[in-house]
Design a protein around this motif. Structure first.
Motif, short mmCIF file in Angstrom:
data_model
loop_
_atom_site.label_atom_id
_atom_site.label_comp_id
_atom_site.label_asym_id
_atom_site.label_seq_id
_atom_site.Cartn_x
_atom_site.Cartn_y
_atom_site.Cartn_z
N GLU A 62 -1.65 0.79 -1.08
CA GLU A 62 -1.42 -0.51 -0.44
C GLU A 62 -0.89 -1.48 -1.48
N ASP A 95 -2.82 10.32 3.69
CA ASP A 95 -2.99 9.31 4.73
C ASP A 95 -3.40 9.88 6.08
N SER A 151 -1.69 -6.26 0.10
CA SER A 151 -2.75 -5.36 0.59
C SER A 151 -2.32 -4.60 1.84
N LYS A 152 -1.02 -4.45 2.04
CA LYS A 152 -0.50 -3.73 3.19
C LYS A 152 0.10 -2.38 2.76
N PRO A 153 0.04 -1.39 3.64
CA PRO A 153 0.68 -0.10 3.31
C PRO A 153 2.19 -0.25 3.16
N ARG A 182 -14.09 3.85 0.97
CA ARG A 182 -13.04 2.88 0.75
C ARG A 182 -12.61 2.11 1.99
N TYR A 183 -12.59 2.76 3.14
CA TYR A 183 -12.00 2.16 4.33
C TYR A 183 -13.06 1.76 5.36
N ASN A 187 -3.16 0.54 9.58
CA ASN A 187 -3.69 -0.64 8.90
C ASN A 187 -4.02 -0.37 7.43
N HIS A 188 -4.25 0.90 7.10
CA HIS A 188 -4.62 1.24 5.74
C HIS A 188 -3.84 2.45 5.26
N SER A 189 -3.81 2.61 3.95
CA SER A 189 -3.10 3.72 3.32
C SER A 189 -3.74 3.98 1.97
#
Length: 562
Positions: free
Chosen positions: A454, A468, A459-461, A479-480, A449-451
């Motif tokens: 992004e 990562d 806002s996607k990887p 951040r996450y 879902n995150h990287s």
């Protein structure tokens, strides 16, 4: 500048600046009394935290392991703290070492602190210890709990240690003479490792079972500690994620040019090392930390600035008296240990977007390819024209760069291979040939879902970027959002990655890969004839010859004896 806070966070320069965009860290558990640990060095008062799956554990943060490196101790090796007269309040994180950060973020030159997280400081059986060295290019990031959170790993019976070490010029100034031989940031790490050997048993950790783990700059550090006489016998396993000093040039003997640059940035004279150092000692630490961006030459490049140095002998205790490739090849590792080495699929691929989405940078790179290639891909001056031309032909097919996905992917591979991939490949190949212990190699290919990069629009990887794999080992609350303990793919990846680390820390092998349910896999160690690696993606599988179709180009450009 920040592109939504994404790109520079991946570069880790502005890591702390991104914390305002993240959810709050996992909660601190309530308890009737704060935990206490008494060790040979003193007494420590900690706090309670709760792991991802609801386990209460003890946290001791902000413990000073060395005297404040200020005043006359600036640019000097650390002075370890061997005992504490008063009870140490270890209930909160200490400050980050000087780096660019928002005014509200705690930064101080008195930053040499250690954090210890333990499920039990009074158990009948001592637990394996994981000692984590944070990434950040030797100029940024910290070991604080918002950047190296314990909430995932502490679901397991392991003691986690994270540290701060001096960064940038304050940690790695090297004028090549007795005034500043260099490598003080690494000597900080040694002081922290020795603190662990003196004290960790009181926290429930086994001092004879320490796994030294690091990512990026921390990954490079792990290898150096295997070589260094200062680190001999202080750890017993190693994990290097996405970082190696063995690439296209030897370690420098000094970084005098950076000392001059640092002096210029803060208006100090540059006549000789003596006047440089004396003037730099008078400058506020924030002025030195905030000068980081002055070392950039093209956009945000180069990514690497401060190198470790092959120390000259001036009678000091030397951290790095050898070239690392020679040390491995000649089997002169003083602390050889079972070793996991890794890289991600896409590493620094996002560097291409910084260039291609900026018309000025893209135009400059197209028109001055050779000059910019040396900066951005950190190429030696020797045979530069031949190397730059070959890379442009092999990766870009001699086509001009344009703002397209195809161009970004091609340029991104040069960034990834030059800054991390090829060096890591060389490290794995050398160690698998010459280490007396087994070496395992993996590629982190999972996109969750995150990287650390992004897409600024979606806002996607867009890939498995540099750092990562840390998302599934540490709660990176700067951040996450915290990954919940559910049946989602990200949650399962946390379980698998932390189990892999726990098993390796405990047993010194990768038996945990055989206990991953539908992803159960027999992960063989790497050998010269069987250059196998584990691909960690949506599924876990074993393959051979990671990225070697591209790395053969680099081997031809920079031949080396294995």
């Amino acid at each position: 500048m920040w592109r939504g806070g994404v790109v520079l966070c991946a570069l880790v320069t502005c890591a702390v600046a991104c914390r305002n965009h993240a959810e709050k860290p996992p909660s601190v558990a309530m308890a009737s009394e704060e935990p206490i640990t008494k060790s040979p060095s003193g007494q420590f008062r900690g706090s309670w935290m709760t792991s991802r799956r609801g386990r209460r554990f003890q946290a001791y943060r902000g413990i000073k392991y060395a005297e404040p490196p200020v005043g006359n101790l600036r640019f000097q090796p650390p002075k370890p703290i061997l005992s504490y007269q008063d009870e140490v309040n270890a209930t909160e994180d200490g400050p980050a070492c000087p780096l660019p950060a928002p005014p509200s973020y705690p930064v101080d030159e008195d930053c040499l602190t250690i954090n210890v997280y333990t499920p039990n400081n009074n158990g009948s059986e001592l637990l394996p210890v994981i000692f984590f060295i944070h990434p950040g290019g030797f100029y940024s990031m910290t070991g604080r709990s918002d950047l190296a959170g314990p909430h995932y790993l502490l679901d397991h019976d392991v003691v986690l240690v994270t540290i701060n070490y001096r960064l940038g010029s304050l940690g790695f100034l090297s004028t090549g003479d007795r005034l500043a031989p260099g490598n003080n940031g690494f000597k900080d790490q040694v002081a922290a490792l020795k603190w662990v050997q003196r004290n960790i048993q009181a926290f429930g950790g086994e001092p004879g079972l320490v796994t030294l783990a690091g990512s990026s700059a921390g990954s490079i550090s792990v290898l150096f500690h295997m070589i260094s006489p200062m680190s001999k016998g202080l750890f017993h396993r190693g994990i290097s994620m996405s970082g190696s000093p063995i690439g296209n040039r030897p370690l420098p003997r000094d970084l005098f040019h950076l000392a001059v640059k640092q002096a210029e940035l803060v208006n100090c004279p540059t006549d000789n090392s003596s006047v440089i150092i004396e003037c730099l000692k008078t400058k506020p630490f924030r002025e030195l930390g905030d000068s980081l961006f002055g070392f950039r030459e093209f956009g945000m490049d180069p990514v690497g600035i401060w190198d470790p140095v092959h120390e000259r002998d001036f009678g000091q205790e030397r951290f790095m008296p050898l070239q690392p490739d020679a040390a491995i090849r000649e089997q002169r590792l003083l602390t050889p240990v079972p070793y996991i080495i890794s890289q991600t699929t896409d590493e620094f691929f996002w560097g291409a977007y910084l260039v291609l989405q900026n018309e000025t940078l893209m135009k400059t790179m197209n028109e001055e390819w050779e000059r910019i290639a040396q900066i951005s891909f950190q190429l030696p001056s020797k045979n530069l024209s031949t190397v730059a031309s070959r890379l442009r032909r092999e990766y870009l097919h001699d086509q001009p760069l344009v703002n397209s996905e195809a161009s970004a992917r091609a340029l991104g591979k040069i960034y990834g291979d030059s800054l991390v991939g090829f060096n890591t490949y060389r490290l794995a190949n050398l160690m698998s040939r010459h280490s007396p212990h087994k070496v395992w190699y993996y590629e982190f290919a999972y996109i969750g879902n995150h990287s650390h990069y992004e897409d600024p629009v979606t806002s996607k990887p867009k890939g498995a970027a540099h750092h990562d794999d840390l998302i599934y080992l540490f709660s990176l609350s700067y951040r996450y959002p915290a990954i919940p303990a559910d049946d989602s793919p990200d949650s399962k990846m946390v379980d698998k990655m932390t189990k892999l680390w726990y098993d390796f820390a405990r047993f010194g092998d990768v038996r945990g890969t055989k206990e991953l349910g539908q992803d159960s896999v027999d992960w063989p160690n790497m050998t010269p004839r069987a250059r196998v690696y584990l691909r960690i993606g949506d599924e876990w599988s074993v393959h051979s010859n990671l990225k070697e179709d591209r790395f053969k180009i680099w081997e031809e450009l920079y031949p080396m004896q294995y």
